[in-house]
Structures are given as structure tokens and as C-alpha cells.
Design a protein around this motif. Structure first.
Motif, PDB file in Angstrom:
ATOM      1  N   UNK A  37      -1.172  -4.932  -6.062  1.00  0.00           N
ATOM      2  CA  UNK A  37      -0.652  -4.504  -7.076  1.00  0.00           C
ATOM      3  C   UNK A  37      -1.352  -2.962  -7.154  1.00  0.00           C
ATOM      4  N   UNK A  38      -0.655  -1.855  -7.361  1.00  0.00           N
ATOM      5  CA  UNK A  38      -1.345  -0.536  -7.472  1.00  0.00           C
ATOM      6  C   UNK A  38      -2.028  -0.186  -8.808  1.00  0.00           C
ATOM      7  N   UNK A  39      -3.224   0.371  -9.007  1.00  0.00           N
ATOM      8  CA  UNK A  39      -3.633   0.694 -10.045  1.00  0.00           C
ATOM      9  C   UNK A  39      -3.155   1.894 -10.722  1.00  0.00           C
ATOM     10  N   UNK A  40      -2.968   1.897 -12.134  1.00  0.00           N
ATOM     11  CA  UNK A  40      -2.266   3.098 -12.703  1.00  0.00           C
ATOM     12  C   UNK A  40      -3.329   4.117 -12.839  1.00  0.00           C
ATOM     13  N   UNK A  41      -3.654   4.900 -11.788  1.00  0.00           N
ATOM     14  CA  UNK A  41      -4.496   6.148 -11.771  1.00  0.00           C
ATOM     15  C   UNK A  41      -3.981   7.318 -11.106  1.00  0.00           C
ATOM     16  N   UNK A  42      -4.679   8.355 -11.321  1.00  0.00           N
ATOM     17  CA  UNK A  42      -4.333   9.604 -10.572  1.00  0.00           C
ATOM     18  C   UNK A  42      -5.635  10.139  -9.828  1.00  0.00           C
ATOM     19  N   UNK A  43      -5.695  10.236  -8.536  1.00  0.00           N
ATOM     20  CA  UNK A  43      -6.626  10.782  -7.956  1.00  0.00           C
ATOM     21  C   UNK A  43      -6.272  12.033  -7.162  1.00  0.00           C
ATOM     22  N   UNK A  54       4.571   4.009  -8.772  1.00  0.00           N
ATOM     23  CA  UNK A  54       3.739   2.835  -8.163  1.00  0.00           C
ATOM     24  C   UNK A  54       5.048   1.862  -7.622  1.00  0.00           C
ATOM     25  N   UNK A  55       6.143   1.718  -8.234  1.00  0.00           N
ATOM     26  CA  UNK A  55       7.309   1.128  -7.485  1.00  0.00           C
ATOM     27  C   UNK A  55       7.665   1.739  -6.196  1.00  0.00           C
ATOM     28  N   UNK A  56       7.767   2.882  -6.334  1.00  0.00           N
ATOM     29  CA  UNK A  56       8.349   3.838  -5.105  1.00  0.00           C
ATOM     30  C   UNK A  56       7.372   3.787  -4.129  1.00  0.00           C
ATOM     31  N   UNK A  57       6.107   3.711  -4.213  1.00  0.00           N
ATOM     32  CA  UNK A  57       5.233   3.906  -3.138  1.00  0.00           C
ATOM     33  C   UNK A  57       5.014   2.376  -2.672  1.00  0.00           C
ATOM     34  N   UNK A  58       5.144   1.351  -3.446  1.00  0.00           N
ATOM     35  CA  UNK A  58       5.131  -0.073  -2.984  1.00  0.00           C
ATOM     36  C   UNK A  58       6.294  -0.115  -1.832  1.00  0.00           C
ATOM     37  N   UNK A  74       6.453  -8.814   3.391  1.00  0.00           N
ATOM     38  CA  UNK A  74       7.583  -9.396   3.094  1.00  0.00           C
ATOM     39  C   UNK A  74       8.662  -8.627   2.155  1.00  0.00           C
ATOM     40  N   UNK A  75       8.058  -8.594   1.147  1.00  0.00           N
ATOM     41  CA  UNK A  75       9.041  -7.684   0.043  1.00  0.00           C
ATOM     42  C   UNK A  75       8.276  -7.113  -0.971  1.00  0.00           C
ATOM     43  N   UNK A  76       9.220  -6.778  -2.168  1.00  0.00           N
ATOM     44  CA  UNK A  76       8.704  -6.199  -3.411  1.00  0.00           C
ATOM     45  C   UNK A  76       9.055  -6.924  -4.472  1.00  0.00           C
ATOM     46  N   UNK A  77       8.136  -7.475  -5.220  1.00  0.00           N
ATOM     47  CA  UNK A  77       8.769  -8.400  -6.504  1.00  0.00           C
ATOM     48  C   UNK A  77       8.430  -7.724  -7.857  1.00  0.00           C
ATOM     49  N   UNK A  78       9.074  -8.038  -8.840  1.00  0.00           N
ATOM     50  CA  UNK A  78       8.910  -7.495  -9.962  1.00  0.00           C
ATOM     51  C   UNK A  78       7.960  -8.339 -10.880  1.00  0.00           C
ATOM     52  N   UNK A  79       7.474  -7.445 -11.722  1.00  0.00           N
ATOM     53  CA  UNK A  79       6.476  -8.299 -12.699  1.00  0.00           C
ATOM     54  C   UNK A  79       6.791  -8.155 -14.117  1.00  0.00           C
ATOM     55  N   UNK A  96       7.582  -4.414 -15.973  1.00  0.00           N
ATOM     56  CA  UNK A  96       6.598  -3.475 -16.393  1.00  0.00           C
ATOM     57  C   UNK A  96       5.831  -3.044 -14.983  1.00  0.00           C
ATOM     58  N   UNK A  97       5.817  -3.680 -14.119  1.00  0.00           N
ATOM     59  CA  UNK A  97       5.095  -3.772 -12.779  1.00  0.00           C
ATOM     60  C   UNK A  97       5.755  -4.137 -11.507  1.00  0.00           C
ATOM     61  N   UNK A  98       5.403  -3.791 -10.420  1.00  0.00           N
ATOM     62  CA  UNK A  98       5.646  -4.096  -9.202  1.00  0.00           C
ATOM     63  C   UNK A  98       4.567  -4.492  -8.047  1.00  0.00           C
ATOM     64  N   UNK A  99       4.790  -5.509  -7.285  1.00  0.00           N
ATOM     65  CA  UNK A  99       3.848  -5.981  -6.327  1.00  0.00           C
ATOM     66  C   UNK A  99       4.356  -5.805  -4.990  1.00  0.00           C
ATOM     67  N   UNK A 100       3.697  -5.615  -4.042  1.00  0.00           N
ATOM     68  CA  UNK A 100       3.787  -5.839  -2.654  1.00  0.00           C
ATOM     69  C   UNK A 100       3.675  -7.212  -2.331  1.00  0.00           C
ATOM     70  N   UNK A 101       4.583  -8.060  -1.814  1.00  0.00           N
ATOM     71  CA  UNK A 101       4.234  -9.406  -1.492  1.00  0.00           C
ATOM     72  C   UNK A 101       4.033  -9.356   0.221  1.00  0.00           C
TER      73      UNK A 101
END
Length: 207
Positions: A37-43, A54-58, A74-79, A96-101
């Protein structure tokens, strides 16, 4: 996401669920799979500031890394659900979020551990080098009109890194070392800027 109930619709989750934290992500190890899961931040060097980005970058990470490790990525899963009671892999209600599985693997198979055990052969290193060279040769070239690979843009990111490092350094000799390194980087960039531009125009900037 360290609670097994969050993965109720998935199979084979084992306790305890372990979280590995990097400066930009959380990776949850569940036994059979790892969920990143990518952190909600900007650097200065990345933007994870919105859920849509974050979903697009996953999805981009999956697309790029599947080329080299299709059995791991494997895939991208919703949270869905709520942040304090997430439902991983469930596309119902508010997502509200996505994760790379990814497929979880034995930490002993990580490169650092293999090297410590002298378990990497010269032939494997040579094969890896050949594969890497072939990947670079076949990768999509950046269009000459695109911003990718422009020397000034690259140099700007490098200078941003100095600013970030300076924010976290304690007072003392480290500032002198950082300043000396910045002077070296500036002079090296001045010397190589034209060569970088030639390489960009000649198609050496790749995806």
C-alpha cells in the motif's frame, strides 16, 4: 491491515500479519501473499497525494514489474470499508484505497541473503547482465519532445534530494560533507550536461 479479519474473503492468511514499512509504502505479509500500500504523501521525487494517483501508480508498478517477475506480481486489489476496519479485496461500498498484491516468498531468497551465503554463481550474474541489457535495448524509447530525460529536469530532482537530506541532518560536519558533495555534483553536471542531451536525442532515455 494487520488484522486477519481484514482479509476475510481471501484464503490462507496466517497470523501474525507482519508489516514492513519503507519511507513510501507499507507492505503487509500475510503468509501466501504480500500487499503493498502506497503512503498518502508527496515528496520532491514522487506524488502519492491522492487515492486515484496511488491506484494508477499501483497499476503502473504491476505493468512494469510483471515483465521481469510474472509469478510474483499478481494483481491490484481494492480496499473498501473504513480505514479502521478495511476489507481487502472487496469491491463493495466505498473503495478508499488499492494494494498491489504479490506472492510472498522466503526472505532467505532475497539477494542480500543469497550473497551472504555465496549462493550466487558467476553464470547467474552474467545471465542477469545479459537480461538487463536486453531489457534496456527493447524498452520503449522516450519521445524526443517529452520531458523525460531532459538534463535540467534530472538535475532539479538531484538538487531537491540535497534539500531533503539537509532538513534531516544534525548540525556538524555532515553539512560540510553535504556541501562538498553538492559542489561535486554541480561541476559534474556542467561537464556532462551536453552529453546527457545528446543521449536523450539519440533515444537512450527508455521506460
Amino acid at each position: 491491515m494487520q488484522t486477519p479479519a481484514s482479509y476475510a474473503t481471501l484464503h490462507g492468511v496466517s497470523e501474525p500479519i507482519r508489516c514492513i514499512e519503507t519511507h513510501v509504502s507499507w507492505v503487509f505479509l500475510t503468509g501466501p501473499c504480500a500487499y503493498k500500500v502506497k503512503k498518502p504523501l508527496r515528496l520532491p521525487f514522487l506524488d502519492y497525494s491522492t487515492a486515484a494517483r496511488r491506484e494508477w501508480l499501483c497499476r503502473e508498478e504491476l505493468r512494469l514489474n510483471r515483465r521481469h517477475a510474472p509469478d510474483l506480481y499478481l494483481d491490484i486489489v481494492p480496499i473498501s470499508g473504513q480505514p479502521d476496519a478495511p476489507r481487502v479485496g472487496v469491491d463493495e461500498g466505498t473503495v478508499f484505497e488499492h494494494a498491489l498484491r504479490m506472492r510472498q516468498f522466503d526472505p532467505d531468497d532475497e539477494l542480500t541473503h543469497l550473497l551472504r551465503r555465496s549462493a550466487i554463481t558467476d553464470g547467474e550474474v552474467a545471465t542477469f547482465a545479459e537480461d538487463l541489457a536486453r531489457t534496456h535495448a527493447e524498452a520503449t524509447r522516450a519521445d524526443a519532445s517529452s520531458p523525460f530525460g531532459r538534463p535540467a529536469a534530472l538535475h532539479h530532482v538531484t538538487l531537491d534530494n540535497f534539500e531533503e537530506i539537509a532538513r534531516w541532518l544534525p548540525a556538524g560536519c555532515e553539512f560540510e560533507l553535504l556541501g562538498a558533495l553538492r559542489v561535486h555534483v554541480e561541476s559534474t553536471f556542467s561537464r556532462l550536461q551536453s552529453q546527457m542531451e545528446v543521449r536523450r536525442r539519440d533515444g537512450y532515455v527508455r521506460e
